[in-house]
Design a protein around this motif. Structure first.
Motif, PDB file in Angstrom:
ATOM      1  N   MET B   1       0.831  -1.206   0.000  1.00 48.21           N
ATOM      2  CA  MET B   1       0.000   0.000   0.000  1.00 48.21           C
ATOM      3  C   MET B   1       0.860   1.249   0.000  1.00 48.21           C
ATOM      4  N   ARG B   2       1.975   1.176   0.743  1.00 46.68           N
ATOM      5  CA  ARG B   2       2.876   2.322   0.791  1.00 46.68           C
ATOM      6  C   ARG B   2       3.409   2.652  -0.596  1.00 46.68           C
ATOM      7  N   ARG B   3       3.709   1.587  -1.344  1.00 52.15           N
ATOM      8  CA  ARG B   3       4.222   1.799  -2.692  1.00 52.15           C
ATOM      9  C   ARG B   3       3.159   2.466  -3.559  1.00 52.15           C
ATOM     10  N   PHE B   4       1.902   2.118  -3.317  1.00 47.59           N
ATOM     11  CA  PHE B   4       0.788   2.715  -4.063  1.00 47.59           C
ATOM     12  C   PHE B   4       0.724   4.231  -3.810  1.00 47.59           C
ATOM     13  N   TYR B   5       0.833   4.629  -2.537  1.00 48.11           N
ATOM     14  CA  TYR B   5       0.821   6.059  -2.210  1.00 48.11           C
ATOM     15  C   TYR B   5       1.962   6.783  -2.895  1.00 48.11           C
ATOM     16  N   ALA B  70      -5.369   7.702   0.386  1.00 46.66           N
ATOM     17  CA  ALA B  70      -4.186   8.212   1.078  1.00 46.66           C
ATOM     18  C   ALA B  70      -4.577   9.185   2.185  1.00 46.66           C
ATOM     19  N   PRO B  71      -3.720   9.297   3.210  1.00 45.82           N
ATOM     20  CA  PRO B  71      -3.960  10.294   4.245  1.00 45.82           C
ATOM     21  C   PRO B  71      -3.873  11.703   3.651  1.00 45.82           C
ATOM     22  N   ILE B  72      -4.754  12.597   4.126  1.00 40.54           N
ATOM     23  CA  ILE B  72      -4.894  13.904   3.491  1.00 40.54           C
ATOM     24  C   ILE B  72      -3.646  14.767   3.626  1.00 40.54           C
ATOM     25  N   GLY B  73      -2.940  14.663   4.761  1.00 35.22           N
ATOM     26  CA  GLY B  73      -1.778  15.528   4.991  1.00 35.22           C
ATOM     27  C   GLY B  73      -0.701  15.371   3.942  1.00 35.22           C
ATOM     28  N   PRO B  74      -0.146  14.155   3.803  1.00 39.08           N
ATOM     29  CA  PRO B  74       0.858  13.942   2.766  1.00 39.08           C
ATOM     30  C   PRO B  74       0.314  14.235   1.369  1.00 39.08           C
ATOM     31  N   ALA B  75      -0.972  13.948   1.154  1.00 37.76           N
ATOM     32  CA  ALA B  75      -1.556  14.220  -0.167  1.00 37.76           C
ATOM     33  C   ALA B  75      -1.556  15.718  -0.432  1.00 37.76           C
ATOM     34  N   PHE B  76      -1.922  16.495   0.593  1.00 41.99           N
ATOM     35  CA  PHE B  76      -1.915  17.954   0.452  1.00 41.99           C
ATOM     36  C   PHE B  76      -0.507  18.446   0.119  1.00 41.99           C
TER      37      PHE B  76
END
Lengths: 126, 130
Positions: B1-5, B70-76
């Protein structure tokens, strides 16, 4: 926060300001369009949004912003332009605070100040 | 999943970078700037403007699918960190210079974006029970 008149022409400054206004208005219009909990789900939600002005106002802002941004970048170096454009993040958060009562936590205020500081450095001395 | 992010964030940055580079090429080829039909025709009469549109559309769909998982913070943060890739590419493609004010400004802006990303993360993770 305005770029110094010496380093940047008034046309560039005007396009920069217009970009902020359009980007913020567009985001807020989309927020207003999407935020109505009575609108339902799926297709019904889209029909609800399409029958009201907010969605269209948002799209109009983005279309004009697209052109304003092309004009802006054609007049200054790209590396400077993208940095100056980062101020949109700040404008949207401040507008969200006033119009939607979104909270500005301490970490957010620090983030806003850092971005503003960076844009000021580039605008004044870039 | 991490690789997906990670892949998703890189894809998002890639689309945003493509847009900005295309905007610059499109604008430069359409000079001089004027509020006129002639300028619009110059903008839409060369391929770069369509590269910008592809970048926009690609970024939009990548962003939407990232937000689902994905978590919003890193996505932002990832959605705004294209300033780094765009700056580096503009040195190579447009012979621009990384002046001291630009580098200092970029560092402050990136630090600010990271703070805002952290703030988003905190707000969207449930607080541990006290």
């Amino acid at each position: 926060m305005l770029p110094a008149a010496g380093s940047i022409s008034s046309l560039v400054a005007g396009l920069w300001l217009l970009n902020i206004v359009l980007d913020t208005s567009g985001q807020l219009a989309f927020k207003a369009a999407a935020g109505n909990p009575l609108a339902g789900d799926g297709l019904a939600r889209w029909k609800h949004m399409a029958a009201r002005p907010w969605l269209w106002l948002g799209i109009a802002c983005y279309v004009i912003e697209f052109l304003v941004w092309i004009a802006f970048l054609s007049l200054i170096p790209l590396s400077e332009g993208v940095l100056l454009g980062s101020i949109n993040i700040v404008a949207i958060m401040v507008a969200g605070r006033f119009l939607f009562g979104e909270k500005l936590t301490r970490l957010r205020v620090i983030g806003i100040l850092l971005v503003t500081l960076g844009v000021t450095i580039v605008g004044v001395a870039g | 999943m991490r690789r997906f992010y990670l892949f998703g964030f890189l894809l998002l940055m890639g689309f945003d970078t493509l847009s900005q580079i295309s905007f610059k090429y499109a604008g430069t080829q359409a000079l001089p700037v004027a509020a006129s039909v002639a300028w619009l025709l110059r903008v839409f009469g060369q391929p770069w403007v369509y590269g910008a549109i592809v970048g926009y559309v690609g970024a939009f769909f990548t962003w939407m699918s990232l937000l689902k998982h994905a978590p919003i913070g890193p996505a932002f943060a990832a959605s705004h960190l294209e300033v780094v890739s765009v700056m580096l590419l503009s040195v190579w493609l447009f012979d621009e210079h990384l002046t001291v004010p630009r580098v200092l400004g970029a560092i402050a802006i990136i630090a600010g974006i990271v703070c805002l990303g952290l703030a988003e993360s905190r707000e969207h993770t449930p607080e541990p029970a006290a």
